[in-house]
Design a protein around this motif. Sequence first.
Motif, short mmCIF file in Angstrom:
data_model
loop_
_atom_site.label_atom_id
_atom_site.label_comp_id
_atom_site.label_asym_id
_atom_site.label_seq_id
_atom_site.Cartn_x
_atom_site.Cartn_y
_atom_site.Cartn_z
N LEU A 180 0.51 -0.95 0.32
CA LEU A 180 -0.28 -0.57 0.26
C LEU A 180 0.39 1.36 0.27
O LEU A 180 0.10 2.27 -0.53
CB LEU A 180 -1.11 -0.18 1.47
CG LEU A 180 -2.47 -0.54 1.21
CD1 LEU A 180 -3.24 -0.20 2.67
CD2 LEU A 180 -2.85 0.12 -0.32
N GLU A 181 2.19 1.02 1.10
CA GLU A 181 2.42 2.08 0.50
C GLU A 181 3.19 2.56 -0.87
O GLU A 181 3.05 3.50 -1.39
CB GLU A 181 3.87 2.08 1.50
CG GLU A 181 5.04 3.47 2.13
CD GLU A 181 5.83 3.10 2.56
OE1 GLU A 181 6.55 4.34 3.17
OE2 GLU A 181 5.76 2.50 3.74
N VAL A 212 -11.47 -8.31 3.49
CA VAL A 212 -12.04 -7.57 3.76
C VAL A 212 -13.20 -8.58 4.54
O VAL A 212 -13.71 -7.96 6.14
CB VAL A 212 -12.31 -6.61 3.38
CG1 VAL A 212 -13.83 -6.19 2.75
CG2 VAL A 212 -12.49 -5.06 4.64
N TRP A 213 -14.20 -9.12 3.87
CA TRP A 213 -15.35 -9.16 4.31
C TRP A 213 -15.04 -10.73 5.97
O TRP A 213 -16.11 -10.22 6.76
CB TRP A 213 -16.54 -10.06 3.32
CG TRP A 213 -16.98 -8.88 1.93
CD1 TRP A 213 -16.02 -9.34 0.45
CD2 TRP A 213 -17.36 -7.97 2.59
NE1 TRP A 213 -16.09 -8.18 0.57
CE2 TRP A 213 -17.68 -7.40 1.46
CE3 TRP A 213 -17.97 -7.55 3.23
CZ2 TRP A 213 -17.67 -5.68 1.05
CZ3 TRP A 213 -19.12 -6.40 3.33
CH2 TRP A 213 -18.59 -5.96 2.22
N ALA A 217 -9.08 -3.33 4.89
CA ALA A 217 -9.42 -3.01 4.24
C ALA A 217 -9.25 -2.00 3.11
O ALA A 217 -10.04 -1.67 1.42
CB ALA A 217 -10.55 -2.53 4.87
N ILE A 218 -8.80 -1.40 2.66
CA ILE A 218 -8.27 -0.29 2.03
C ILE A 218 -7.16 -1.28 0.65
O ILE A 218 -8.37 -1.04 -0.14
CB ILE A 218 -7.02 0.67 2.64
CG1 ILE A 218 -8.01 1.39 3.03
CG2 ILE A 218 -6.62 1.75 1.09
CD1 ILE A 218 -6.93 2.97 4.08
N PHE A 219 -6.49 -2.43 1.29
CA PHE A 219 -5.96 -2.80 -0.03
C PHE A 219 -7.22 -4.20 -0.22
O PHE A 219 -7.09 -4.22 -1.75
CB PHE A 219 -5.10 -4.32 1.04
CG PHE A 219 -4.43 -5.38 0.62
CD1 PHE A 219 -3.37 -4.06 -0.48
CD2 PHE A 219 -4.71 -6.13 0.20
CE1 PHE A 219 -2.51 -5.39 -1.18
CE2 PHE A 219 -3.88 -7.61 -1.03
CZ PHE A 219 -2.73 -6.82 -1.39
N SER A 220 -7.76 -4.19 0.40
CA SER A 220 -9.26 -5.14 -0.23
C SER A 220 -9.83 -4.72 -1.54
O SER A 220 -10.47 -4.90 -2.76
CB SER A 220 -9.95 -5.74 0.78
OG SER A 220 -11.13 -6.48 0.33
N ARG A 221 -9.63 -3.15 -1.04
CA ARG A 221 -11.27 -2.04 -1.58
C ARG A 221 -9.86 -1.43 -2.80
O ARG A 221 -10.83 -1.51 -4.15
CB ARG A 221 -11.85 -0.94 -1.11
CG ARG A 221 -12.24 -1.76 -0.35
CD ARG A 221 -13.37 -2.67 -0.33
NE ARG A 221 -14.89 -1.73 -0.44
CZ ARG A 221 -15.70 -2.10 -0.97
NH1 ARG A 221 -16.04 -3.43 -1.18
NH2 ARG A 221 -17.07 -1.36 -1.84
N ALA A 248 -11.00 4.38 0.98
CA ALA A 248 -10.63 2.97 -0.17
C ALA A 248 -11.09 4.54 -1.62
O ALA A 248 -10.63 4.06 -3.05
CB ALA A 248 -11.04 2.44 0.31
N ARG A 249 -12.36 4.98 -1.44
CA ARG A 249 -13.10 5.63 -2.45
C ARG A 249 -12.68 6.63 -2.94
O ARG A 249 -12.73 6.50 -3.86
CB ARG A 249 -14.40 5.84 -1.71
CG ARG A 249 -15.48 4.91 -1.65
CD ARG A 249 -16.83 5.17 -1.17
NE ARG A 249 -17.77 6.21 -2.02
CZ ARG A 249 -18.83 6.68 -2.29
NH1 ARG A 249 -19.34 6.32 -0.15
NH2 ARG A 249 -19.42 7.68 -2.66
#
Length: 227
Positions: free
Chosen positions: A94-95, A184-185, A159-163, A221-222
């Motif tokens: 992510l970074e 994430v679920w 969550a961010i990684f998943s989205r 994430a949006r």
Amino acid sequence: MNSDHQEPRKKAGPWVLSWGGFTLLIMVGLVACFAAQQVVIVRMEKPYDTYLALNSYGMKSGYFWQFFTCQTLHVAWWHLLVNLAGLWFIGRALETALGSLRFLAAFLGCALAGALLQGLLGGAGELLRDSAPALSQILLDRYLSSGYGSSLGLCGLLAIFSRRQPQEKVRLFYLIPLKKAILVWPALACALAFSLPSVTDNFTLTHTGHLGALLAGMAAARWLRPR
């Protein structure tokens, strides 16, 4: 966790530290904090959790720094290792994708959101001590019984990684191929289930904080989608 397809470098954030960046700094900092925590416990026998962990006494006393310091403490070495492993696999990816500054903001912001949710629910227990003592005790026991762990920020990163690019496949433990969207679920379902007052477990795991961080990460994430 290993990605089958790496995001193009041009989609990375505006500033990325090539030597490991804030991910490595956070990991080193957590190890240092855990070492200091053990010294305090074994050598000094001081009640560090009263002032640094997220708890009802701290909220009542205005120790609002606990929203951040609770994330530097861990219940045991295995707790620390699990979070370090998550940062190693998810944090670095992510970074690189977000840039170091946006990554750090996401990590701290999601962690703060989780701690706030946990703290506010426990704080409601303090306010209801006189008017609804039974409900107050449930809220205090469930949501403010000395919670800590860097898993709050890690849940937000998950969550961010998943989205981000949810149809991209990753290999869980380098073996099991899964779409990122699925990751994430299960975490969200577990956090929600264990946040319910009817479920008995070890309260120091701050499941409600995990839930808040996951929801914050999904919302963030949006605004952090690949450009």
